[in-house]
Design an enzyme around this catalytic site. Structure first.
Site, PDB file in Angstrom:
ATOM      1  N   HIS A  56       0.873  -1.177   0.000  1.00 27.56           N
ATOM      2  CA  HIS A  56       0.000   0.000   0.000  1.00 27.56           C
ATOM      3  C   HIS A  56       0.907   1.222   0.000  1.00 27.56           C
ATOM      4  O   HIS A  56       2.015   1.163   0.556  1.00 27.56           O
ATOM      5  CB  HIS A  56      -0.823   0.092   1.284  1.00 27.56           C
ATOM      6  CG  HIS A  56      -1.749  -1.045   1.531  1.00 27.56           C
ATOM      7  ND1 HIS A  56      -1.378  -2.184   2.181  1.00 27.56           N
ATOM      8  CD2 HIS A  56      -3.054  -1.197   1.221  1.00 27.56           C
ATOM      9  CE1 HIS A  56      -2.415  -3.006   2.261  1.00 27.56           C
ATOM     10  NE2 HIS A  56      -3.441  -2.439   1.680  1.00 27.56           N
ATOM     11  N   ASP A  59       2.280   1.675   3.404  1.00 26.80           N
ATOM     12  CA  ASP A  59       3.231   0.698   3.958  1.00 26.80           C
ATOM     13  C   ASP A  59       4.649   1.248   3.792  1.00 26.80           C
ATOM     14  O   ASP A  59       5.583   0.804   4.460  1.00 26.80           O
ATOM     15  CB  ASP A  59       3.165  -0.646   3.222  1.00 26.80           C
ATOM     16  CG  ASP A  59       1.817  -1.329   3.369  1.00 26.80           C
ATOM     17  OD1 ASP A  59       1.107  -1.037   4.346  1.00 26.80           O
ATOM     18  OD2 ASP A  59       1.469  -2.149   2.487  1.00 26.80           O
ATOM     19  N   HIS A 222     -11.679 -14.387   1.894  1.00 21.89           N
ATOM     20  CA  HIS A 222     -12.886 -13.567   1.754  1.00 21.89           C
ATOM     21  C   HIS A 222     -14.092 -14.403   1.341  1.00 21.89           C
ATOM     22  O   HIS A 222     -15.192 -14.207   1.865  1.00 21.89           O
ATOM     23  CB  HIS A 222     -12.633 -12.425   0.763  1.00 21.89           C
ATOM     24  CG  HIS A 222     -11.590 -11.462   1.241  1.00 21.89           C
ATOM     25  ND1 HIS A 222     -11.107 -10.423   0.480  1.00 21.89           N
ATOM     26  CD2 HIS A 222     -10.915 -11.388   2.420  1.00 21.89           C
ATOM     27  CE1 HIS A 222     -10.193  -9.753   1.170  1.00 21.89           C
ATOM     28  NE2 HIS A 222     -10.058 -10.327   2.347  1.00 21.89           N
ATOM     29  N   ASP A 257     -12.089 -12.278  10.091  1.00 28.32           N
ATOM     30  CA  ASP A 257     -11.113 -12.325   8.992  1.00 28.32           C
ATOM     31  C   ASP A 257      -9.751 -12.768   9.535  1.00 28.32           C
ATOM     32  O   ASP A 257      -9.022 -11.981  10.138  1.00 28.32           O
ATOM     33  CB  ASP A 257     -11.029 -10.908   8.418  1.00 28.32           C
ATOM     34  CG  ASP A 257     -10.105 -10.822   7.233  1.00 28.32           C
ATOM     35  OD1 ASP A 257      -9.660 -11.861   6.732  1.00 28.32           O
ATOM     36  OD2 ASP A 257      -9.835  -9.689   6.796  1.00 28.32           O
ATOM     37  N   ASP A 259      -7.011 -14.474   7.908  1.00 29.02           N
ATOM     38  CA  ASP A 259      -5.785 -14.303   7.105  1.00 29.02           C
ATOM     39  C   ASP A 259      -4.664 -15.245   7.524  1.00 29.02           C
ATOM     40  O   ASP A 259      -3.510 -14.838   7.677  1.00 29.02           O
ATOM     41  CB  ASP A 259      -5.279 -12.845   7.192  1.00 29.02           C
ATOM     42  CG  ASP A 259      -6.144 -11.885   6.387  1.00 29.02           C
ATOM     43  OD1 ASP A 259      -6.750 -12.303   5.387  1.00 29.02           O
ATOM     44  OD2 ASP A 259      -6.203 -10.695   6.755  1.00 29.02           O
ATOM     45  N   ASP A 289      -1.448 -13.084   0.961  1.00 28.43           N
ATOM     46  CA  ASP A 289      -2.001 -11.982   1.752  1.00 28.43           C
ATOM     47  C   ASP A 289      -2.474 -12.576   3.068  1.00 28.43           C
ATOM     48  O   ASP A 289      -3.654 -12.821   3.272  1.00 28.43           O
ATOM     49  CB  ASP A 289      -3.168 -11.325   0.998  1.00 28.43           C
ATOM     50  CG  ASP A 289      -3.718 -10.154   1.798  1.00 28.43           C
ATOM     51  OD1 ASP A 289      -3.082  -9.767   2.792  1.00 28.43           O
ATOM     52  OD2 ASP A 289      -4.793  -9.644   1.436  1.00 28.43           O
TER      53      ASP A 289
HETATM   54  C1  GLT Z   1      -6.051  -5.844   4.040  1.00 22.37           C
HETATM   55  C2  GLT Z   1      -7.069  -6.777   3.457  1.00 22.37           C
HETATM   56  C3  GLT Z   1      -6.574  -7.487   2.282  1.00 22.37           C
HETATM   57  C4  GLT Z   1      -6.267  -6.598   1.119  1.00 22.37           C
HETATM   58  C5  GLT Z   1      -5.195  -5.636   1.355  1.00 22.37           C
HETATM   59  C6  GLT Z   1      -5.125  -4.667   0.208  1.00 22.37           C
HETATM   60  S1  GLT Z   1      -5.183  -4.903   2.899  1.00 22.37           S
HETATM   61  O1  GLT Z   1      -5.104  -6.562   4.783  1.00 22.37           O
HETATM   62  O2  GLT Z   1      -7.489  -7.708   4.476  1.00 22.37           O
HETATM   63  O3  GLT Z   1      -7.408  -8.524   1.882  1.00 22.37           O
HETATM   64  O4  GLT Z   1      -5.781  -7.417   0.064  1.00 22.37           O
HETATM   65  O5  GLT Z   1      -5.651  -3.429   0.495  1.00 22.37           O
HETATM   66 MN    MN Z   2      -6.345  -9.420   0.172  1.00 23.96          MN
HETATM   67 MN    MN Z   3      -8.048 -10.509   3.861  1.00 26.21          MN
END
Ligand code: GLT
Ligand code: MN
Ligand code: MN
Length: 390
Positions: A56, A59, A222, A257, A259, A289
């Site tokens: 970003h 960042d 997502h 979320d 991740d 990500d």
């Molecule tokens: C954030 C989000 C991600 C996106 C990023 C890009 S930032 O961490 O959860 O899924 O890809 O803005």
């Molecule tokens: Mn992402």
């Molecule tokens: Mn994400």
């Protein structure tokens, strides 16, 4: 651990600076790791065999940096990329952290905020272009609502379209060799995010002036958050010719979320995803990500990064084993042979004569109704490949 799964730049693995640099902050707790210098992250990722990074604007360049500071930071990162040979696989704009974006950026109800979001995006696109990225991501984390009491979703989509039409023109005007990707997400941080799924985004793209320049950036977590099948979403993006980028991570359905490290939770879903990507000829970045667990120190961060890449490489090898496995391919060949039909059907396209022929054809429904599919057998063979016993 140097072996056939040791990552190399040919594998096209990329990591967001915000992923390995994630400090473990969450809504209930403070950071557990110190901030990581982007230049240091680039050198470490190069050592580990990554192909590139993503970022970003913020960042690298703080929100309130002076132009001189901005130039110094961009130049510093450019030198690190040059020295290591790493590429900038994707860049994006932070349109979510600053309180200005409390009610969205491109879709904010406040026209001044919408204009500011455009300014920030153009300045950030310039950074991306300077650092050589060809993919520019739009994750609309704040583009949504908790209540529809004021802004209608139709109005929001109109604002979003205005922004995309403006920014693709900007990129063309500058002569940048860059395509956009929309990254859908159903919720978090907004209660409801606009363009929540890959399908929503794919349709929205067809309404844009420069639709050819815009694709999608699906993210495993997502779709999984919403209980959807991510591999099917990726398949739809491939079918539309719109898979320009992909965000790989992992997630338990129905949770916040998370991740997580790629393939840490849903091994089999990850297998079918990697199989689809590799067999489709997708040649974009394999972008991770994801965030290291909050339990980790810096060693854990690099274990996390290695793990993402190794799991992808191992699953790619498993997909190749699937393709080369005589028993599996034998079952598939038998199924395929029994799946053919040389009577009239939709396959040859419509004609009135074909329609009549289909309508009057005498199908042996009793035989069709009793025909098993052998998917139990095949899927168990996949389990055994993943579990390492074949
Ligand atoms: C954030 C989000 C991600 C996106 C990023 C890009 S930032 O961490 O959860 O899924 O890809 O803005
Ligand atoms: Mn992402
Ligand atoms: Mn994400």
């Amino acid at each position: 651990m140097s072996d056939q799964y040791a990552p190399t730049p040919q594998d096209r693995y990329t990591f967001g600076l915000w992923t390995v640099g994630q400090q473990g902050r969450d809504p209930f707790g403070d950071p557990v790791r110190p901030a990581m210098d982007p230049v240091y992250a680039v050198h470490k990722l190069a050592e580990l065999g990554a192909w590139g990074i993503s970022l970003h604007d913020n960042d690298l360049v703080p929100f309130d940096a002076t132009p001189a500071e901005r130039d110094r930071l961009v130049q510093g990162l450019k030198s690190a990329l040059d020295e290591t040979g790493l590429t900038l696989g994707m860049a994006t704009t932070n349109l979510f952290t600053n309180p200005v974006f409390r009610d969205g950026a491109f879709t904010s109800s406040d026209a001044t905020v919408r204009a500011f979001a455009l300014q920030k995006a153009m300045r950030s696109i310039d950074i991306g272009a300077e650092l050589g990225t060809k993919i520019y991501d739009f994750w609309g984390g704040r583009e949504g609502s908790e209540t529809d009491v004021y802004r209608s979703p139709v109005e929001a989509l109109r604002y979003m379209r205005e922004a995309f039409n403006f920014l693709t023109r900007y990129v063309r005007d500058q002569g940048y060799d860059m395509r956009f990707v929309i990254e859908p997400k159903p919720n978090e941080p907004r209660g409801h995010i606009y363009l929540p799924t890959v399908g929503h985004a794919l349709h929205f793209i067809t309404t844009l002036d420069d639709a050819d320049m815009v694709g999608v950036n699906p993210e495993f977590a997502h779709d999984t958050m919403a209980g959807l099948n991510f591999t099917h979403a990726v398949g739809q993006a491939i079918d539309a010719g719109k898979l320009f980028h992909i965000d790989l991570n992992d997630q338990v359905a129905g949770r916040y979320d998370q991740d997580f490290r790629f393939a840490s939770e849903n091994l089999k879903a990850a297998f079918y995803l990697v199989k689809l990507l590799e067999e489709s000829g997708y040649d974009g970045p394999r972008h991770f990500d994801a965030h290291p667990y909050r339990t980790e120190d810096e060693d854990g961060v690099w274990a996390f990064a290695r793990g993402c890449m190794r799991s992808y490489g191992i699953l790619k090898d498993k997909a190749a084993r699937f393709a080369a496995d005589a028993e599996i391919q034998g079952v598939i060949a038998e199924l395929r042979a029994g799946d053919t039909f040389d009577g009239p059907s939709a396959a040859g396209g419509y004609s009135a004569a074909t329609a009549d022929a289909v309508k009057s054809y005498r199908f042996d429904t009793a035989a069709l109704a009793t025909k098993g599919r052998r998917y139990e057998e095949l899927d168990q063979l996949v389990n055994e490949i993943i579990l390492g016993v074949r």
